[in-house]
Structures are given as C-alpha cells and as structure tokens.
Design a protein around this motif. Structure first.
Motif, short mmCIF file in Angstrom:
data_model
loop_
_atom_site.label_atom_id
_atom_site.label_comp_id
_atom_site.label_asym_id
_atom_site.label_seq_id
_atom_site.Cartn_x
_atom_site.Cartn_y
_atom_site.Cartn_z
N THR A 61 20.27 -4.70 -25.82
CA THR A 61 19.67 -5.82 -25.08
C THR A 61 18.67 -6.58 -25.95
N ALA A 62 17.87 -5.82 -26.71
CA ALA A 62 16.88 -6.48 -27.57
C ALA A 62 17.56 -7.38 -28.59
N LEU A 63 18.71 -6.94 -29.11
CA LEU A 63 19.41 -7.76 -30.12
C LEU A 63 20.02 -9.01 -29.50
N GLN A 64 20.31 -8.98 -28.20
CA GLN A 64 20.86 -10.15 -27.52
C GLN A 64 19.77 -11.14 -27.10
N THR A 112 4.43 -8.82 -33.86
CA THR A 112 3.79 -10.14 -33.72
C THR A 112 2.75 -10.36 -34.84
N LYS A 113 2.64 -11.60 -35.20
CA LYS A 113 1.72 -12.00 -36.29
C LYS A 113 0.29 -11.61 -35.94
N LYS A 114 -0.07 -11.79 -34.70
CA LYS A 114 -1.44 -11.52 -34.27
C LYS A 114 -1.81 -10.04 -34.51
N VAL A 115 -0.93 -9.18 -34.10
CA VAL A 115 -1.20 -7.75 -34.26
C VAL A 115 -1.27 -7.36 -35.73
N ILE A 116 -0.39 -7.95 -36.53
CA ILE A 116 -0.39 -7.64 -37.97
C ILE A 116 -1.71 -8.06 -38.62
N ASP A 117 -2.16 -9.26 -38.26
CA ASP A 117 -3.41 -9.76 -38.84
C ASP A 117 -4.59 -8.90 -38.41
N GLN A 118 -4.58 -8.53 -37.15
CA GLN A 118 -5.66 -7.70 -36.62
C GLN A 118 -5.70 -6.36 -37.35
N LYS A 119 -4.52 -5.81 -37.57
CA LYS A 119 -4.42 -4.52 -38.27
C LYS A 119 -5.01 -4.64 -39.67
N GLN A 120 -4.67 -5.72 -40.35
CA GLN A 120 -5.14 -5.92 -41.71
C GLN A 120 -6.67 -6.03 -41.75
N LYS A 121 -7.21 -6.73 -40.78
CA LYS A 121 -8.65 -6.94 -40.73
C LYS A 121 -9.37 -5.60 -40.56
N GLU A 126 14.34 -13.91 -27.99
CA GLU A 126 13.19 -13.58 -28.84
C GLU A 126 13.65 -13.09 -30.21
N THR A 127 14.61 -12.15 -30.18
CA THR A 127 15.12 -11.61 -31.45
C THR A 127 15.95 -12.66 -32.18
N ARG A 128 16.84 -13.30 -31.46
CA ARG A 128 17.77 -14.23 -32.09
C ARG A 128 17.05 -15.43 -32.70
N GLY A 129 15.87 -15.73 -32.14
CA GLY A 129 15.11 -16.84 -32.71
C GLY A 129 14.23 -16.43 -33.87
N ALA A 130 14.04 -15.11 -34.05
CA ALA A 130 13.05 -14.65 -35.02
C ALA A 130 13.62 -14.50 -36.43
N VAL A 131 14.89 -14.14 -36.51
CA VAL A 131 15.47 -13.89 -37.85
C VAL A 131 16.82 -14.58 -37.99
N ASP A 132 17.27 -14.72 -39.23
CA ASP A 132 18.52 -15.41 -39.52
C ASP A 132 19.75 -14.57 -39.15
N GLN A 133 20.90 -15.20 -39.25
CA GLN A 133 22.17 -14.55 -38.87
C GLN A 133 22.44 -13.29 -39.68
N ASN A 134 22.19 -13.36 -40.98
CA ASN A 134 22.46 -12.19 -41.82
C ASN A 134 21.62 -10.99 -41.39
N LEU A 165 10.74 -9.97 -40.09
CA LEU A 165 11.18 -8.81 -39.31
C LEU A 165 9.95 -8.06 -38.79
N GLN A 166 8.96 -7.97 -39.66
CA GLN A 166 7.73 -7.29 -39.25
C GLN A 166 7.06 -8.02 -38.07
N GLU A 167 7.11 -9.34 -38.14
CA GLU A 167 6.53 -10.12 -37.03
C GLU A 167 7.32 -9.94 -35.75
N LEU A 168 8.64 -9.80 -35.89
CA LEU A 168 9.45 -9.53 -34.70
C LEU A 168 9.04 -8.20 -34.07
N LEU A 169 8.78 -7.22 -34.93
CA LEU A 169 8.40 -5.90 -34.41
C LEU A 169 7.03 -5.92 -33.75
#
Lengths: 698, 698
Positions: free
Chosen positions: B564-567, B42-51, B570-578, B36-40
């Motif tokens: 719109t974002a939920l439809q 992206t992995k790149k931004v999260i890694d950059q933030k951590q660095k 990008e979103t539908r591919g990022a997380v599971d149905q639940n 979910l965090q990556e959806l918000l």
C-alpha cells in the motif's frame, strides 16, 4: 552494601515450593537417572568427573560467585589466576590429560593458557622435527615458554592462502625475515596472544629467492622472557572486548622486518635447505587433516552437552515457574499452571531435549569411526614405513573412509553447532524475563559458545565442502566407480528407485523415517548435480542450494546415528524397556519435528505425502510432546550437571530458584555498594561509595 | 599502555581501500539517497535530528570511546551522568519532547531516568486526580522526585492479576499498608529502581475490609529525599547484571507493612472513600488500553530502524570484506571477491534490508491509524463529556477500530520485534569473525534490544490474543454480524471463495501476492475455528496453531502495508521511477522470501501451487537478489545513520574498517595497560599495571 533486613530473610516464595515441585516431577517418572547417565558417559568417566570436581570446589580461586559481576580486566585477571592454579593442580594430583580436560570443562570458561595447551603444543609436536621438539616443545610442556597459534589476520579468516604476513628467507645470514606489509596483515583473534604468550606459531607466506611457497608455520618469540615486554619490531596486544569469551586475551600481532633463525620454521613436512637455499617438501601433512576431522568430531560430540546445559536450566525452571490457569481447566483446580504444561513451551523445549541425545549419540559414533580408522591407518603406516620424519602413506580404504568422515564431519560440525547455539537462545527466551538475567546462566554460556559456529570452518563455508563431496560421490555412483561407504550407499539406493518412487511409512516405522531422510538428501544431491553439470549453473548461484543440501545430509546423519544407537546392544542392555520406549519417543520427536520444519523439501522429494506431513504437525508431534512431558525432569537430570557447573539460579537441582536470584541480587551485587545522587541539578554523582565516601563526576 | 610504534602507524590495509570500495558501490546505483531518506523520515525530522546530534557530539560526557570497555558499575555511572546532562540540555536548549526523544534515540543506550521519564510521568498524568497531579506530577516534572513503575514481581510477569504485593486499607488511621507477604512478591526488573528512584508507582492488590479488588497503582516514597537511603521497612536494590541493558538499574523492592497516606492511591478511575471506607469505581480506564496500543505501534515502527542499524553495518562491511575468488570467475579476474557478491551472503542480508522498509511502512501506517482513531474518539468524547475526571465514553465505531488495531498491534509487535532481534543476530554472524567483536557495534545493540521481545507483552503470549480476536471475527463473519474492518473483509472474501478455490499469480502480480497472504491467514483462521468450535480441542492443544496463525496474519499485514505504501501518492511523488522499481523489488523480495520460508502453509491453504513455490525458491528470489545487489549500499545509506550513532568499526560510512578496529584495540583498550607474569610457578599475577606497579593475586 546495606545488609538484608531480618524481615526479608524470613520470607519464602509463595505457593508450592520449588523443591516440592521438582520432587513431584521426579516422582512422576521411572526413568533411571543414574543408569541413563552411565549409558551417556560410562561409570568411569562420571566418577572421574566427580573426583576432579571435588578438588575444584575446594579451591578458593575457582569460586564463581563474582563471575557474573566482574568487568573485562577483572575477569581476565581471575581467569589467568585459575589457569595457573589448574596447571599446578595437574602436577599436584598427577592428573592425566583426560582429567585435566575434565577440569577445564567443569570450570567452563576459556582461559589464557587455552591456545598454549592446545594448538601450540599440538603444532610443535606434529609439525616439528625432533630437533625442534627438543628446542621448543620441552620448554613449552614445562611452561617455561607460553605460546599460541597465530594464523587468522585482520583481513583474512577462512582463506588461509590469502594471508599477508611474509617470511622471507635471507640467504646471506640464513634467517627468515617475518614481516607485516600491511595493516590487514596484522594477526587478529589469536587466543592467548593478547597478554599471555611470549611465543607464537606464526603462519606466514614463505618466500625463497623471490618465489612464494604458500603459508608455513614459524615458531617466533614475541615477548621478553623476563620482563614480558614485547620485543623490538613486534607490536602485540589484546584486540578488545567481545560478545563473549572475555576471559580470553585474543590478540593482535605485527612484525617489522623481524629476523628469526633457521630453526624457527617448523620443518617436518617442508624446509629451506640452508646450504643450497632451496625449498624442499618432504612427505605430506595429511595426518593433519585427520586432526581437523578429529577436532570437528569433538565439536559434534560437545554440541549435545553444550545444549543440554540450557535445556536443563530451562526445563527445570519451567516446571517451577507458574503462570495463569489453563483456560479449559476445571473450576476445582486452583493456582497457576507450571509453564512446562503449556504446549507452546513444550514445542520449544522438548525437541531440543531430544536434540541433546541425538547430537550426543551422533558425536559418539563419529569419534568411534575416527578412532577405528585412525588405528587402521596407523597400523598400515607402521608396517609400510617405520621411519619417523617421512609422511605417512595412506591406505586406499583408510583414506576413502577419511574422505567420507571429513565431509561428514564438516556438515555435522556446522549443523550441530548451529543447533546448539540457536537452541541455547531458545532456552534463554523460554525462561521469560528471568532468562535475560545473567543469573539464568544461559546468556553468558551462549555468548561464550557462539564462536564455535565460526571457527574450525565457518558454518556457511563448510557446507560448500559437503556439497562438493556429495556431488563427487553422485558422479562416481553414476559412473559406477563409487567407493563403498554410507554416502554412496544411499545415493545408489535412491538412484535405483528414483523412477519407481517410494512409499515410506514415516509415522508407523522408524526405519522408514530414517530412510525418508536419506531419500530427501539423495534427491537434493542429484538435483544439485543436474543444476551444476547439466544446466551449467554458476557455483555462486548454487550456494544457497548447497547450504540446504549439506543441512539435509547432516540431518539424515543425526537421525540415522540416533536410531542406530537405540538399536545397539550397548543401549538395549543398559536400560529397561520403558526407558528405551522414552528414548525412542525422543528419537521420533527429533526426527518428525525436523521433518515437519523442512516439510516442503520432504514433500518436493516425494519422500512423504502432504497428508503425512500435515498429520505429523497436527497430531503426532503433539502426542509425542505429551508422552515425553512426564519424563522431562528426569531426562535432564540424566545429563548430570552439578549446580556448581551450571551456576544458574533458574536451573538449580533443588528448585530454589527465587531464593537464589534474590541472594545474588541482594547480597552479592557490587552495584548496590554505591548510593547515587539522583538529582540532575546536583554536580555530585554518588553520595556514597562503600569504602570511599562521596564521589563527584560531573 | 605501550604507544603504537611509528612503523605501525605508517601501515595501511592492503588492496583496494575501504573508501574506494564503498565509493565504487555508491557509483553503481542511482538511488537518490537524500530523497529516499526524506520519504522515510521527512526533511523536518532529519534536520531536527542533525541539530540535536551536533549538540550531543560537542558534549564530553557523551563521548562513546570507552563504552565497549567499561564494566557494569562504570557503565551505570556514565549513564547516570549522561541522563543528568541530557535533562539539563533539554532545559538549556528548550527542547520539545520530540527533540528530547530524538536525543535519547541518538545516544542509543537505556538510561537511569528512563522509567521516570516514561511510565512514571505517564501514569501520574493518566491515572492521577488533579489533586494528585499537583502533589506528585509537578515535582516529578521538575525532577524533585525521581520515580519508576513497579509492576512485575519475582514470581509474576505477564499475569498481572497474580501479583502478590498487597495494599490493605486501614480504616482506623486512613492509610494503606503496603506489604510483600512472600519473597516472590518482591518487585523485580523495575527500571530506574535499583539505584536511582526515590519514588515508585507500585501495583498492589487493593484489599478493603478483607475483600480484594485486584491490582491498583500507588505512589510510594521509597528512599530519603536527602540521604537517598532506603526508608525503614523498605528493601530496595539493583537486581544484578543482565544479557544487555546494563546501563539501566533494574531493581527489586520489598515492603514490610509499610504505611502510605490516602492520597497515594491513584484515584482517577477508582478510589477508597475515606469517610465510608467503600471502594468506588468511576469511569473506565479504556484510554489506557489505547496507550498500550500506541506503545506497541511504536515498537513496530522502531523495529525497522533497529534492524536497519545491523543491516547497514553488515552490508557496508560485506562490500569491503573480501574472501576467495569466485570459482567460476575468468582467470583474468584477480584479487578476492567482496563477500556481498556471494549469494549465500545476499540471501541472509538482502531480505533483511527489505524487511527494514517493510517494517517501517507498516509501523507508520499503524501510527497513522492510531492517531486518526484517537482524534475521532477524542472529538466524540469532548462533545459528549467536557468534564475531566470521568472516563471517556467511546463511540462504537472508534472502539471497533481500536479493537482491530489492538489485536493487530499485538501480532505485529510480536512479529516485528522477533524479526528485528533475530535479524540483528543474522547480521552479526554475516560479518564473520569480526561480528563477534564488540567493535562491530551489532552485539551490544542486539543485547540491549532483546528485552523488547518479552516486554509490553511476551511475543509468545501475545499470539493468543491475536488468535482469540481472529476466531471471534470469524464467528462474527459466519453469523453475519461482523463489523467492517480489514480483518473481517479478508475473512469474508475467503469464505465466499473457499469452495471455488483461488488462482493467485504470485510471481506475476503483486496484488495477487498480497491476496495470497490474506488467503493463507484466513485459511488458518477457519481451520483453527474448526478445531476449537467443532472438534472441541483444548485451548492448550491449540497454542502452537495459534502462534502460527498470529504470525500468518501479521505477515499479511506487513506485506499489505508495504504494498500500500508503494502505491500511495506520497511515495510515488517522492522518488523517481527507477527508485520506485527498486523499492518494488524490495517488496517482492520480502514477500516472496517470506512465502518460500512458510511454503508448506501456503501450499496447504491452496494459496499457491507446489510449482509456484519451487519457482520462487530456485529462480525468482535469486533474480531479485541480483536486481537489488547494486543498490544495497545506497539503500542502507538512505537510513541515514551517523557514524557517531552506529559506533561501529565495520559499519563506517567511509569504509575505514580495519583502521578503526586497529585504533580501538591498540590505542583505547584498557586491558593493554597491564603486563602479566605468564608463568604458572610464579605467585605474581601482574608484572606491571599502568600507574600501579607490580600486583600479586595468587
């Protein structure tokens, strides 16, 4: 600090000057400021306030010019010096308790003696035996010991039964062992405890022979009377900075199996018999619930004037601050318009101006009801039981009124302190950018007031008590066993007409307007009753409904009390017909603006039609704003705040807003005493600090 | 400071420990926090933030432990040291602008280089000629000069045309004379000016040969580059303490007939020809309005994460803070209930949790729209005009979209920053008494955020721009000349069905729910148009309606963008149905809770029936709270705030709330270094100040 250059000192604000604008505002209205002020406070109180104010202004320690600049430690330091001086002034001028309280209000900051002078003394007096009063109260009254009231813990606020601190009776040496078994048992938020107090009334679970008897008060010494160092097995300190209230040393307190003598347990209502080691109850502490009701009533009463400070500042400044021209203004009109002429500013400020009067009259009525009932109960009590020590026997009627008053005061405390707190923030924002400066005087005041929404009953928690009382009253009305009071009267009236419906002329008749508020509160009461008793909904699922219900009932109380005050001979005799008409417009603005905000509930209850609500919004409220607008400055003037009390650049009586902002920034601001090194590649932080020379930090 | 005794150090909180409670919460839900965090972000931004975060944590100057205790001067001092260090870290680690901004966000306090690094550099770059960029921008980029942007004045905020500072062209010596004719002409609120800057971009009324040409930007040196003392005929300083933002030196600035050379006037879009002494316009600064739109879009984007800090803190603490038992709980259940189980807490926090996601997706969509349009416009611009210096020629369609985007960004900026600011205060109060402690981390953050509701367009003023745009669009729709965009689409659709009415299944269909928001916004638009164009109501009498209209349209935008974002794939591919179902519940909670709050407008517009609104309130919203409750902790975890960033005892990831509160109070609090003399008849204030001995003040 670099001196302000001569060419700057010659500058004046552009355009019409603030004092001219306020003079013009005052000339537009005939509202008799002094008479209205006397109606609010009485001549006697106004004169007393002035007398005390003159004393305070002449004392250097009360000089406010550095208040907004000082850091936490410095503010506490000054507050302690002021508290000491205030105590000495009381002695010197032989001030009554009333005059002393007036002085504290005028100083307008919480002080380190605050809890000593309130809860510590009150508790010793109300819950101590004559022997304990001799032992503790005499010294406390003389400030030989300084105390506080330690109830709340790190892990427990509202739920007093859940307190973790224990006081275990030791039958061997006839002492109590005060103990903090967990970190969450630490006393927390205790006013005056952090640095100042050497005694505390500690609420602790009494344990006798392995059995817990619930929370009881113990008088406990915590610091050495000479060195002021904490005693052994006591850990005490200040809890740190807060959103406001930083002149007060709210503290923490932990005990490690700390022994106190038998006399420490305040024993008017219950005690441990040291001979038999038995726990004994004697009489009921119901008078204390009376005190709680009294405290909440004063909060209602104060809410009006708390809010009035913000409204005074924002209204005056909005008459001076000019921005843009009215888009529809004729071309001949030059210059910018004072923002108070914009309806978007009026809709934010004028309903709050109306609320200041509404809350004031409501608080006054609550205090009167309380005093009358207290007199009745005391009379009965003295007849029935002249001995001291046993608890008072309440009369049925006195206690019925007290129950109604108690519930009403809970709801009104929550509503009025929420209106005041949120209203202050609305006032601050209505001042635009300058509202954010501490010199506006609103922000610091708001920050200090905020805890009122949490203490003496959290505003959300309290609404459950109101709902519980209303449900109980509704059940009694249905059962035909209701005592006679205002709450049961409106519920009964609603019930008798519920099937017929109502047709209130909310726009044409003020008494119908009040009735519409009663109708909606009653409707919500019976609806909640149905959900709980018929549909068996869980209590937790009804909390949001209960919150709305409490709000609805309290709004009815405010509207009713405001209306009643305007009908009273006291008011009608105090001011002329024109002023009465202005006050009546304020009443209608308060009531109709509230009604419109809560439109869907009024509509759902059938108290008014969709068309009435729509008319209220689009027409009537706008017309009332226009009616009140010319009187706005005189109406805030009637609250009579001295500039010294407001301590606000924006709210000055003389309108010298910009001169004062500039003076404080350019002449008083200590940050301007340092000259920095601005370059990132330098390892010096300050080039020059006044009186110090160069300082390096990197 | 007295050391914490050993017996205190052994204490633990009672009952289930915070970390156990949070672990249990996390076990209750399957929401995949990382995904979910990556959806918000992206992995790149999260890694950059951590660095970047790892670098900051290792630097002593960024240690936060004294932040909440320090006074104004000390806070500014630390902030300046941090700003310098940050600049050097950027060089050392060769950070990109993105990484540098990430670092600033993680530090989470305004710093003294703030305006240098934003408006000063941007203005030099966007409004300077190549020659001026060589003269000023190169040095500014190297921090050889430190600047700020001086527009607002003591007497003028929003109305730029009303600025009083003048820049008069002197044709004799070819200079501009910068002058402050009145006190109200003083520049005020200028960030980085008070102590830090030695240059300023000054907005002043350009006067050439007695004729005023309106406000223009001038680059002006104000302090000596070596001594850092103000130059002659310049008066400059810090404006004093504020409700927040006290790490920033907002300043004032006055000029006394101060001469600056010809090159000072930023001349990309207009200049004074020094030979002819003529004022010349060249090209249009419309790209700058694009910048404003971009700035407002970032405010929308940030509003979600600004609010998420408060929601994270309050939600975690509410899972740990236990109070009372549920009244209906079975007798077998022991212990107190975490307050997050109470519906009265849920109704305050969970709609705000939903709002964090709603605002985030809305901001993201705005930024995307902006970038796409900017790309289109730049492409056209490069084709049409490859020379630098002349203004860009806009394409018709690009400018239409920009107009829509501009109006939308105004309304959304106002709505989102209001939601964030007020939401933070709701979060603070939802923490009960401890919310008032600075250690909650919410109060200081709220105070620093508040100016966002005023700057980049006052939230009330902005609503007029939105209303003006909507009225214009409605007129175009009626005239059949409307450009094609989302706003005209919903207005056209409403108009075609207005006489037939609608029948939205707001509880059963999410697309109908979005349509109901569009319907109500359109209804209010045509109603306002009728009042203005048909009934000829004064603009001023419509301001309150315009405010409501802007809010309604912006609420529609948020609901639509969230949906719109939920439809989206990008979103539908990022997380599971639940997880999608949980996000969908958040969407419905946000939309339905908003709808219920604004019930009477939805009802009046015919977008839904009284019964639907009533069901929403009593049933659907309550059911959604129950659905979301188990996922609350994982949902806030997905925002990914590091404890170092939150700096909050109450919001710790590990739940060690009470340990941290206690540690800060008992070990870090400098007030505990002084021992007072508590007696009013003593003339000593402090018995002992650590490192100082006895100090007397009275």
């Amino acid at each position: 600090m670099a001196p302000t250059p001569a060419w700057v000192k010659k500058l004046e604000p552009s355009g019409p000057q603030g004092h001219e604008l306020l003079a013009a505002e005052r000339a537009k209205s005939n509202v008799p400021v002094e008479k209205l002020q006397e109606l609010l406070f009485t001549k006697k109180v106004i004169d007393q306030k002035q007398k005390v104010l003159d004393v305070l202004k002449s004392e250097k320690v009360f000089d406010k010019s550095q208040n907004y600049f000082a850091g936490r430690t410095e503010r506490f330091e000054t507050a302690l010096a002021r508290a000491k001086r205030l105590r000495n002034l009381k002695l010197k001028h032989n001030w009554t308790l009333d005059e002393f309280r007036t002085a504290s209000e005028l100083i307008s900051e919480p002080g380190p003696y605050g809890l000593h002078e309130s809860m510590f003394l009150i508790t010793l007096n109300e819950q101590g035996t004559p022997e304990q009063r001799d032992e503790f109260l005499v010294k406390a009254n003389d400030y030989k010991i300084i105390g506080c009231y330690a109830q709340t813990e790190l892990g427990h606020g509202s739920n007093v039964r859940g307190l973790e601190t224990t006081a275990t009776w030791d039958s061997q040496d006839k002492t109590f062992i005060i103990h903090s078994p967990h970190l969450t048992a630490s006393k927390w938020w205790i006013g005056s405890l952090g640095r100042t107090a050497n005694y505390a009334v500690v609420m602790a679970q009494l344990i006798v022979d392995g059995k817990s008897h619930g929370p009881h008060p113990f008088v406990v010494q915590i610091r050495d009377l000479k060195t002021h160092e904490p005693l052994e097995n006591v850990h005490v300190g200040d809890i740190g900075p807060k959103f406001g209230y930083n002149t007060m040393d709210n503290g923490f307190l932990l005990f490690n199996k700390y022994k106190v003598p038998h006399i420490s347990m305040l024993a008017r209502f219950s005690r441990v018999n040291p001979d038999t080691n038995q726990y004994v109850r004697q009489g009921s502490p119901s008078l204390i619930y009376g005190t709680l009701t009294w405290v909440r009533s004063t909060i209602v009463m104060q809410a009006g004037s708390v809010l009035a400070r913000g409204v005074t500042i924002a209204t005056r400044y909005s008459a001076i601050r000019r921005q843009f021209q009215d888009r529809d203004a004729p071309a001949s009109e030059v210059g910018e318009t004072p923002v108070l002429n914009y309806t978007m500013v009026q809709i934010r400020l004028l309903p709050l101006l109306a609320a200041t009067f509404a809350l004031h009259f409501t608080g006054k009525s609550m205090m009167n009801l309380y005093s009358e009932n207290q007199k009745k109960m005391n009379a009965k009590h003295e007849n029935a039981n002249s001995s001291r020590g046993a608890g008072p026997e309440e009369t049925q009627s006195g206690s019925d009124i007290l129950a109604d008053l108690h519930a009403t005061s809970c709801g009104l405390k929550a509503l009025s302190s929420t209106i005041a707190a949120e209203g202050l923030e609305v006032c601050r924002r209505a001042c635009g950018g300058h509202g954010y400066s501490s010199f506006s005087g609103i922000g610091p005041w708001y920050s200090d007031y905020l805890p009122t929404t949490t203490w003496e009953g959290d505003n959300y928690m309290l609404t459950q008590q109101v709902a519980r009382y209303l449900l109980k009253s509704a059940r009694a009305v249905i059962a035909g066993s209701a005592p006679s009071n205002d709450t049961t009267a409106i519920l009964t009236s609603f019930r008798s007409r519920a099937s017929i419906g109502c047709a209130f002329d909310i726009l044409g008749s003020s008494s119908d307007l009040v009735a519409a508020f009663a109708w909606r509160a009653s409707f919500l009461t019976f609806e909640a009753l149905k959900h709980r008793d018929e549909q068996g909904k869980a209590w937790n699922d009804l909390l949001v409904d209960f919150y709305r219900l409490s709000k609805a009932h309290s709004q009815y109380m405010v509207v009713k009390n405001f209306y009643t005050a305007l009908q009273s001979p006291e008011t009608r005799g105090a001011v002329d017909q024109n002023t009465l008409a202005v006050l009546h417009s304020l009443f209608r603005l308060y009531a109709l603006h509230t009604l419109e905000q809560e439109g869907s509930e009024f509509y759902a209850s059938g108290a008014c039609s969709k068309h009435q609500i729509s008319l209220t919004r689009t027409t009537t409220v706008m017309a009332l704003l226009a009616e009140i607008r010319p009187h706005a400055i005189r109406l805030v003037d009637a609250w009579g705040f001295d500039d010294w009390v407001l301590d606000s650049s924006l709210g000055r009586y003389d309108g010298k807003v910009y001169e004062d902002m500039f003076y404080r920034a350019s002449e008083l601001n200590p940050l301007n005493r340092i000259t920095v090194d601005p370059y990132p590649d330098s390892d010096v932080l300050f080039r020059r600090v006044e009186g110090e020379g160069v300082r390096s930090k990197l």
